[in-house]
Scaffold this motif. Sequence first.
Motif, PDB file in Angstrom:
ATOM      1  N   CYS A   1      12.953  21.276   3.468  1.00  0.00           N
ATOM      2  CA  CYS A   1      11.571  21.569   3.880  1.00  0.00           C
ATOM      3  C   CYS A   1      10.619  21.440   2.680  1.00  0.00           C
TER       4      CYS A   1
ATOM      5  N   CYS B   1       7.623  22.697   2.356  1.00  0.00           N
ATOM      6  CA  CYS B   1       6.551  23.706   2.320  1.00  0.00           C
ATOM      7  C   CYS B   1       6.576  24.484   0.999  1.00  0.00           C
TER       8      CYS B   1
ATOM      9  N   CYS C   1       9.501  26.909   0.427  1.00  0.00           N
ATOM     10  CA  CYS C   1      10.812  26.331   0.133  1.00  0.00           C
ATOM     11  C   CYS C   1      10.838  25.618  -1.222  1.00  0.00           C
TER      12      CYS C   1
ATOM     13  N   HIS D   1       6.099  28.568   6.188  1.00  0.00           N
ATOM     14  CA  HIS D   1       7.355  27.851   6.418  1.00  0.00           C
ATOM     15  C   HIS D   1       7.604  27.638   7.912  1.00  0.00           C
TER      16      HIS D   1
END
Length: 370
Positions: free
Chosen positions: A302, A304, A307, A333
Amino acid sequence: MTPAFATEAMDGDARTGSLTTAHGPVRTPAFMPVGTHATVKALHPDEVRATGIDILLCNAYHLALRPGVELIERAGGLHAFMGWNHPILTDSGGYQLVSLAEVAVVDDDGATFVSPYDGSRLRVTPEEAVGNQARLGADVLMCLDHPVTHGTSDAIAREATERTHRWAERCRVAHPGDGRLLFGIAQGGFDPGARRDSARFISGLDFDGVAIGGLSVGEPVDTMLAMTEASVSELSAERARYFMGLGTDSELLGAIALGIDMFDCVVPTRLARNGSALTPEGRLSLRNAAARDDFGPIDPDCPCAACVGFTRAYLRHLFQAGEILAHRLVSLHNITHLARLMDSARAAIREGTFASFRADRDGRLRSAPR
Ligand SMILES: [Zn+2]
């Protein structure tokens, strides 16, 4: 008039396309985060946009009570008021007839709510529901409908569906046009025949899109998908189809496979505040002891900020310490997770690989350790 919705590719019954609104296009299948009070809780609108989200859902019922339609109108409409210059869909208040049943009274002319904020009464007729949403400045308006909960008798469900149809006709007449889209809502309880009848009736009123309402309210998943299939069988292929209130990966992919284009759900942000992160392997509780010294990210794939920048151990620590950053990061997230799921679904439909994509995602969920 050119239809607002256009299909660009199909794979089986699944389809990808675009809904044109006054504030830009919505790529479908699309997930709409819910901004009940004209905010996606804890997130800046630019952060939400950066996740790949095209459209937000705001609750006309809640906003009419607080801060009031008139104030938002004076602020220049919902987009200016909340700092989101992209598409907005508003719901009409119909859902609150179920979720706030103890403070709502329905009659044939409309619904009367008692405000949970100050006890004042709010009267909503189909005409006022459409008028309020137009005054808020929404791009997509929803008809006032009368959903019922799972377990309601067939007779009551039939009565509510017939009322929904009469209200839909009145909303259609009240529709201001002026570039705004109006979606009808099909009901029909938990009877496939009634679902088909309702979808056919609402589809015949020639709305810009049709929502399937009154599902995902506690019924088994198989029932939910069977009712969705019955509804979709009577909907025009030329119009957008919206499943109201669905937000788990497996159910979303199941509904996309049946030809649904749009979804909304409060789950990603509500779960985030409770410390649950969405992953391709299922929900991950960041409050569990297992996360205490787990120095990996929520999801290694991920992109984002949660993360890329932080570990499960740090996020668990933030939840333990009651820090507000935990809510922000996990909300970010979870919305990113669903935006990417929709992006992957769109790509798979275009490539003709949706069935294997769905099987792969369902397999990852099933094989995940609990
Ligand atoms: Zn992430």
